[in-house]
Design a protein around this motif. Structure first.
Motif, PDB file in Angstrom:
ATOM      1  N   SER A  86       1.048  -0.748   0.066  1.00  0.00           N
ATOM      2  CA  SER A  86      -0.193   0.151  -0.165  1.00  0.00           C
ATOM      3  C   SER A  86       0.690   1.191  -0.063  1.00  0.00           C
ATOM      4  O   SER A  86       1.276   1.882   1.342  1.00  0.00           O
ATOM      5  CB  SER A  86      -0.758  -0.118   1.113  1.00  0.00           C
ATOM      6  N   TYR A  87       1.875   1.398  -1.112  1.00  0.00           N
ATOM      7  CA  TYR A  87       2.359   2.680  -1.508  1.00  0.00           C
ATOM      8  C   TYR A  87       2.013   3.362  -2.038  1.00  0.00           C
ATOM      9  O   TYR A  87       1.504   2.726  -3.261  1.00  0.00           O
ATOM     10  CB  TYR A  87       3.667   2.453  -0.904  1.00  0.00           C
ATOM     11  N   THR A  88       2.619   4.314  -2.800  1.00  0.00           N
ATOM     12  CA  THR A  88       2.727   5.770  -3.608  1.00  0.00           C
ATOM     13  C   THR A  88       3.854   6.457  -4.555  1.00  0.00           C
ATOM     14  O   THR A  88       4.419   5.830  -3.457  1.00  0.00           O
ATOM     15  CB  THR A  88       1.481   6.890  -3.452  1.00  0.00           C
ATOM     16  N   ILE A  89       3.827   5.783  -5.662  1.00  0.00           N
ATOM     17  CA  ILE A  89       5.663   6.227  -6.277  1.00  0.00           C
ATOM     18  C   ILE A  89       5.074   7.477  -6.643  1.00  0.00           C
ATOM     19  O   ILE A  89       4.551   7.701  -7.376  1.00  0.00           O
ATOM     20  CB  ILE A  89       5.891   5.275  -7.190  1.00  0.00           C
ATOM     21  N   LYS A  90       5.497   8.442  -6.730  1.00  0.00           N
ATOM     22  CA  LYS A  90       6.001   9.576  -7.421  1.00  0.00           C
ATOM     23  C   LYS A  90       7.589   9.682  -7.935  1.00  0.00           C
ATOM     24  O   LYS A  90       8.442  10.343  -7.383  1.00  0.00           O
ATOM     25  CB  LYS A  90       5.394  10.525  -6.079  1.00  0.00           C
ATOM     26  N   LYS A  91       7.123   9.941  -9.178  1.00  0.00           N
ATOM     27  CA  LYS A  91       8.501  10.867 -10.244  1.00  0.00           C
ATOM     28  C   LYS A  91       8.592  11.733 -10.341  1.00  0.00           C
ATOM     29  O   LYS A  91       7.491  12.534 -10.581  1.00  0.00           O
ATOM     30  CB  LYS A  91       7.934   9.738 -11.092  1.00  0.00           C
ATOM     31  N   GLN A  92       9.532  12.476  -9.825  1.00  0.00           N
ATOM     32  CA  GLN A  92       9.931  13.534 -10.304  1.00  0.00           C
ATOM     33  C   GLN A  92      10.753  14.383 -11.197  1.00  0.00           C
ATOM     34  O   GLN A  92      11.094  13.142 -12.099  1.00  0.00           O
ATOM     35  CB  GLN A  92      11.041  14.237  -8.622  1.00  0.00           C
ATOM     36  N   GLU A  93      10.526  15.550 -11.496  1.00  0.00           N
ATOM     37  CA  GLU A  93      11.626  15.767 -13.179  1.00  0.00           C
ATOM     38  C   GLU A  93      13.243  15.355 -12.452  1.00  0.00           C
ATOM     39  O   GLU A  93      13.979  15.357 -13.977  1.00  0.00           O
ATOM     40  CB  GLU A  93      11.028  16.947 -13.790  1.00  0.00           C
ATOM     41  N   ASP A  94      13.727  16.127 -11.613  1.00  0.00           N
ATOM     42  CA  ASP A  94      14.983  15.604 -10.715  1.00  0.00           C
ATOM     43  C   ASP A  94      15.442  15.210  -9.286  1.00  0.00           C
ATOM     44  O   ASP A  94      14.127  14.554  -8.949  1.00  0.00           O
ATOM     45  CB  ASP A  94      15.224  17.812 -10.942  1.00  0.00           C
ATOM     46  N   THR A  95      16.826  14.930  -9.428  1.00  0.00           N
ATOM     47  CA  THR A  95      16.606  14.452  -8.004  1.00  0.00           C
ATOM     48  C   THR A  95      15.907  15.435  -6.690  1.00  0.00           C
ATOM     49  O   THR A  95      16.383  16.434  -7.113  1.00  0.00           O
ATOM     50  CB  THR A  95      18.238  14.267  -7.921  1.00  0.00           C
ATOM     51  N   THR A 131       8.171  19.319  -2.500  1.00  0.00           N
ATOM     52  CA  THR A 131       9.510  18.348  -2.234  1.00  0.00           C
ATOM     53  C   THR A 131      10.252  19.285  -2.560  1.00  0.00           C
ATOM     54  O   THR A 131      10.302  20.216  -4.042  1.00  0.00           O
ATOM     55  CB  THR A 131       8.916  17.973  -3.883  1.00  0.00           C
ATOM     56  N   THR A 132      11.584  19.331  -2.403  1.00  0.00           N
ATOM     57  CA  THR A 132      12.769  20.431  -2.520  1.00  0.00           C
ATOM     58  C   THR A 132      13.952  19.280  -3.938  1.00  0.00           C
ATOM     59  O   THR A 132      14.546  18.959  -3.485  1.00  0.00           O
ATOM     60  CB  THR A 132      13.525  20.828  -1.940  1.00  0.00           C
ATOM     61  N   LEU A 133      13.963  19.817  -5.052  1.00  0.00           N
ATOM     62  CA  LEU A 133      14.410  19.927  -5.964  1.00  0.00           C
ATOM     63  C   LEU A 133      15.965  20.653  -5.822  1.00  0.00           C
ATOM     64  O   LEU A 133      15.286  21.933  -5.479  1.00  0.00           O
ATOM     65  CB  LEU A 133      13.818  19.792  -7.433  1.00  0.00           C
ATOM     66  N   PRO A 134      16.660  20.621  -6.962  1.00  0.00           N
ATOM     67  CA  PRO A 134      17.592  21.014  -6.946  1.00  0.00           C
ATOM     68  C   PRO A 134      17.618  22.603  -7.265  1.00  0.00           C
ATOM     69  O   PRO A 134      18.562  23.585  -6.936  1.00  0.00           O
ATOM     70  CB  PRO A 134      18.824  20.579  -8.029  1.00  0.00           C
ATOM     71  N   LYS A 135      16.432  23.083  -8.461  1.00  0.00           N
ATOM     72  CA  LYS A 135      16.223  23.878  -8.829  1.00  0.00           C
ATOM     73  C   LYS A 135      15.251  24.633  -8.798  1.00  0.00           C
ATOM     74  O   LYS A 135      14.608  25.553  -9.095  1.00  0.00           O
ATOM     75  CB  LYS A 135      16.643  24.043 -10.525  1.00  0.00           C
ATOM     76  N   MET A 136      14.064  23.922  -7.640  1.00  0.00           N
ATOM     77  CA  MET A 136      12.834  24.587  -7.412  1.00  0.00           C
ATOM     78  C   MET A 136      12.097  23.513  -6.763  1.00  0.00           C
ATOM     79  O   MET A 136      12.878  22.897  -5.537  1.00  0.00           O
ATOM     80  CB  MET A 136      11.408  24.461  -8.783  1.00  0.00           C
ATOM     81  N   ILE A 137      11.714  24.515  -5.402  1.00  0.00           N
ATOM     82  CA  ILE A 137      10.145  24.087  -4.074  1.00  0.00           C
ATOM     83  C   ILE A 137       8.924  23.802  -5.100  1.00  0.00           C
ATOM     84  O   ILE A 137       8.366  24.194  -6.300  1.00  0.00           O
ATOM     85  CB  ILE A 137      10.908  24.353  -3.348  1.00  0.00           C
TER      86      ILE A 137
END
Length: 181
Positions: A143-152, A167-173
């Motif tokens: 019972s989990y959700t997987i979310k893929k982001q465009e950056d690390t 979610t904090t990414l290298p160039k955006m929040i």
């Protein structure tokens, strides 16, 4: 990581977890790992559970003695009081479905919604996985959700008052509405 009372959990690369009631003392309880190096550790606010992050899975330890009504931060948990960890993994079917070749978890955390419900979050590169805590404890490990982001992903947290995910990414929040579990 610390509990709301200031108790401290520490982990070693050899898989050992130590629970401390104070910094200047020896560990109250030591939990032997499953042999996997631990890269991150967290604890619930009440100290009843510890979450150890390993490269491709998480280990959830119950650290409360029901008989003595105390946590492993307060009393030494004997071998009979130590439970086996719940192993949280991503199922191979889901890895294929989301086109995930491999995992390298760097952070696992307990997060809390506005109504006090706990979630377990883990991040691996561009992948964020969210498990509902109550479902995991009940044995529903898929019972989990997987979310893929465009950056690390650098970090991720639930925004407790409105069910959003920060979610904090290298160039955006990013702030996005979390799917209901």
């Amino acid at each position: 990581a610390t509990t709301k009372n200031g108790d401290i959990v520490a982990a070693a690369k050899n898989g050992t977890i130590r629970l401390y009631s104070r910094l200047d003392r020896n560990a109250v309880t030591q939990i032997g790992g499953k042999g996997s190096p631990i890269v991150d550790v967290d604890t619930t606010q009440d100290g009843k559970f510890v979450l150890a992050t390993c490269q491709n899975h998480l280990l959830l330890y119950f650290t409360y003695s029901r008989q003595k009504k105390k946590t492993g931060y307060e009393i030494c948990l004997s071998k009979t009081n130590k439970s086996r960890p719940i192993v949280l993994r991503i199922h191979p079917f889901d890895m294929a479905k989301h086109e995930i070749d491999s995992l390298n978890f760097t952070r696992g955390r307990f997060s809390y919604t506005h109504d006090g419900k706990a979630m377990i979050t883990a991040q691996s590169g561009k992948i964020l996985v969210i498990w509902p805590y109550e479902a995991v404890v009940a044995g529903n490990l898929r019972s989990y959700t997987i979310k893929k982001q465009e950056d690390t992903i650098i970090s991720s947290n639930l925004v407790a008052d409105n069910h959003q995910l920060l979610t904090t990414l290298p160039k955006m929040i990013k702030l996005e509405k979390r799917n209901s579990e």
